[in-house]
Enzyme design. Structure first.
Site, PDB file in Angstrom:
ATOM      1  N   MET A  41       0.804  -1.221   0.000  1.00 49.43           N
ATOM      2  CA  MET A  41       0.000   0.000   0.000  1.00 49.43           C
ATOM      3  C   MET A  41       0.841   1.277   0.000  1.00 49.43           C
ATOM      4  O   MET A  41       0.354   2.336   0.353  1.00 49.43           O
ATOM      5  CB  MET A  41      -0.944  -0.004   1.200  1.00 49.43           C
ATOM      6  CG  MET A  41      -2.065  -1.021   1.094  1.00 49.43           C
ATOM      7  SD  MET A  41      -3.185  -0.726  -0.302  1.00 49.43           S
ATOM      8  CE  MET A  41      -4.037   0.737   0.289  1.00 49.43           C
ATOM      9  N   GLY A  43       1.932   4.487  -1.179  1.00 46.05           N
ATOM     10  CA  GLY A  43       1.242   5.407  -2.078  1.00 46.05           C
ATOM     11  C   GLY A  43      -0.232   5.549  -1.760  1.00 46.05           C
ATOM     12  O   GLY A  43      -0.889   6.466  -2.244  1.00 46.05           O
ATOM     13  N   GLY A  44      -0.768   4.612  -0.954  1.00 45.29           N
ATOM     14  CA  GLY A  44      -2.156   4.728  -0.531  1.00 45.29           C
ATOM     15  C   GLY A  44      -3.130   3.967  -1.415  1.00 45.29           C
ATOM     16  O   GLY A  44      -2.765   3.177  -2.289  1.00 45.29           O
ATOM     17  N   CYS A  46      -5.312   4.954  -3.802  1.00 48.17           N
ATOM     18  CA  CYS A  46      -5.513   5.273  -5.221  1.00 48.17           C
ATOM     19  C   CYS A  46      -4.624   4.470  -6.162  1.00 48.17           C
ATOM     20  O   CYS A  46      -5.132   3.796  -7.062  1.00 48.17           O
ATOM     21  CB  CYS A  46      -5.335   6.771  -5.446  1.00 48.17           C
ATOM     22  SG  CYS A  46      -5.601   7.250  -7.165  1.00 48.17           S
ATOM     23  N   HIS A 444     -10.917  22.371 -31.746  1.00 50.12           N
ATOM     24  CA  HIS A 444     -11.840  21.544 -32.534  1.00 50.12           C
ATOM     25  C   HIS A 444     -11.053  20.422 -33.203  1.00 50.12           C
ATOM     26  O   HIS A 444      -9.961  20.663 -33.717  1.00 50.12           O
ATOM     27  CB  HIS A 444     -12.532  22.411 -33.589  1.00 50.12           C
ATOM     28  CG  HIS A 444     -13.407  21.635 -34.526  1.00 50.12           C
ATOM     29  ND1 HIS A 444     -14.701  21.278 -34.210  1.00 50.12           N
ATOM     30  CD2 HIS A 444     -13.159  21.133 -35.767  1.00 50.12           C
ATOM     31  CE1 HIS A 444     -15.220  20.598 -35.217  1.00 50.12           C
ATOM     32  NE2 HIS A 444     -14.299  20.502 -36.172  1.00 50.12           N
TER      33      HIS A 444
END
Length: 464
Positions: A41, A43-44, A46, A444
């Site tokens: 884990m 970095g946590g 996400c 565009h």
């Protein structure tokens, strides 16, 4: 022997907010200790079990061609996503561990008093004391209290599901929130037969009826079975799968599945932290109570990210939490959570649904006389990108104050919605009127230029 360390700052948990503060303070020469309970884990949530792997699976699920074997494609996709995750995990660890004054410990933390934490690593037990402490332990999946569910061999959390390389042929999803919808979209695209069980009368209860209806029709059109108003009453394991028993409209039904995803939300990860010993107050749900400066009931202890009980997977809010804490530690101490206005969010179904500000219902409840600009994506002439990438499903909707032309909110269910909602949020924060957004010059072909048409398409205006 119990070794002791003293730090200027102790960070418990390797999430976005905590690691950002740790890196900044370490580079300023402060002694920092960061403790993460799992080497998987760094970095946590996400990069490891949340945003990055799930969005990687979203992308890969839609690259499968009709002749590609579903199981083989899924297995390879999971391996590719895991490789990216490993790379990011190492990068997160090395980025902190390479700072001379930062020490990263892998182990479980338990407070013994307001300034001390006992850390049990694989090799030793340490006592870490610190002047300032940050709690950044995040959240964990919640398992609903349904008979037979917790003990079922077929039940999985979101973390479990993205770890397995076996594609479930029949997947039941318990819960109709963002997590449940995203996983339903992912696994249906990979080839699973997906059934969602939702207790509410419809999906997306916070959103306006028209937006929710389009979203639900897209999911159903992709082949996802959505059972609303369903009360799951029991789960029974069998030899080759599990039976989900549920009540709907006063009648009992059941369905056979290979796997069950418990997607009924997440809860703050505060168990076994010893917060009582630290004198840190929590809510009945286990969330840490904080003030607008993110200070807990102990002024030297801060809480960042999901552990405060906010919506799960809000990495960008955790990052902003780090700014508030850093302003306390190194700045003028003026930043607070009350500064955080007009925050967008995205549901990563396909196409994504991104929202910001008030819904039409909320705007009227707040006393605004509103005008509504809205158009189905397939009818937006100024958005050829939708046709170019073969994704014309969805709708764009703006809620506008009829008196001032102020943009009160928007719901964009379209290709690129996760990107263009940020333009809307920026406009709202700086008071840019709907007419200005409508008449701006955009590249565009792009999705942003859809604003030229949508904001010119007023479908209803409240009477004065």
């Amino acid at each position: 022997m119990n070794r002791s360390l003293h730090a200027d700052i102790l960070v418990i948990g390797f999430g976005k907010g905590g690691k950002t503060v740790a890196a900044k303070m370490g580079r300023l020469g402060k002694r920092v200790v960061l403790v993460e309970q799992s080497d998987r884990m760094y970095g946590g949530t996400c990069p490891n079990v949340g945003c990055v792997p799930t969005k990687g699976l979203v992308h890969r699920s839609h690259k499968r061609r009709p002749d590609d074997p579903a199981q083989d494609w899924y297995q390879e996709s999971v391996r590719e996503v895991q490789a990216i995750r490993e790379m990011m995990r190492r990068g997160n660890f090395d980025a902190l561990n390479s700072i001379e004054t930062v020490t990263v410990l892998t182990g479980r933390s338990t407070f013994t008093d307001p300034h001390s934490v006992s850390v049990m690593t694989a090799d030793e037990q340490l006592t870490v004391t610190a002047d300032t402490i940050l709690i950044n332990t995040g959240s964990e999946p919640a398992i609903p209290d349904i008979p037979g569910l917790a003990g079922s061999k077929r039940v999985l959390t979101s973390t479990d599901l993205i770890e397995t390389t076996i594609l479930p042929a029949r997947l039941a999803i318990l819960g109709g929130g963002y997590l449940g919808i995203e996983f339903a979209s992912i696994y249906r695209a990979f080839g699973s037969q997906v059934t969602m069980f939702v207790r509410a009368a419809r999906l997306l209860g916070r959103d306006d009826d028209d937006i929710a209806a389009v979203a639900e029709s897209i999911l159903a059109g992709d082949g996802i079975e959505i059972v609303t108003g369903a009360q799951v009453t029991q789960v029974r394991d069998g030899d080759s799968g599990a039976t989900v028993v549920y009540d709907k409209d006063g009648q009992q039904h059941s369905v056979e599945v290979d796997a069950i995803l418990a997607a009924a939300g997440r809860v703050p990860a505060t168990r076994d932290l010893g917060l009582d010993a630290a004198g840190v107050r929590t809510t009945e749900a286990g969330a840490i109570e904080v003030d607008e400066y993110l200070r807990t009931s102990q002024p030297h202890i801060y809480a960042l990210g999901d552990v405060k009980g906010e919506a799960a997977f809000t990495t960008y809010l955790s990052l902003d939490d780090s700014r508030i804490v850093l302003d306390q530690l190194t700045g003028e101490g003026r930043r607070t959570t009350t500064d955080r206005v007009v925050v967008p969010r995205t549901l990563f179904m396909t196409p994504p649904l991104a929202t910001v500000g008030m819904t039409e219902r909320e705007a009227r409840q707040a006393g605004h006389r509103v005008k509504i600009a809205s158009q189905p994506v397939a009818e937006i002439v100024a958005m050829p990108r939708a046709y170019a990438v073969e994704e014309t499903r969805g709708v764009m909707k703006f809620v506008i104050d009829a008196e001032t032309d102020e943009i009160l909110g928007a719901a964009l269910l379209s290709v690129d919605a996760q990107e263009i909602i940020n333009t809307v949020a920026l406009a709202m924060r700086h008071g840019i009127k709907a007419a200005e957004l409508r008449d701006a010059v955009y590249t565009h072909p792009s999705s942003t230029e859809a604003f030229n048409d949508v904001l010119a398409t007023i479908v209803r205006v409240d009477e004065s």
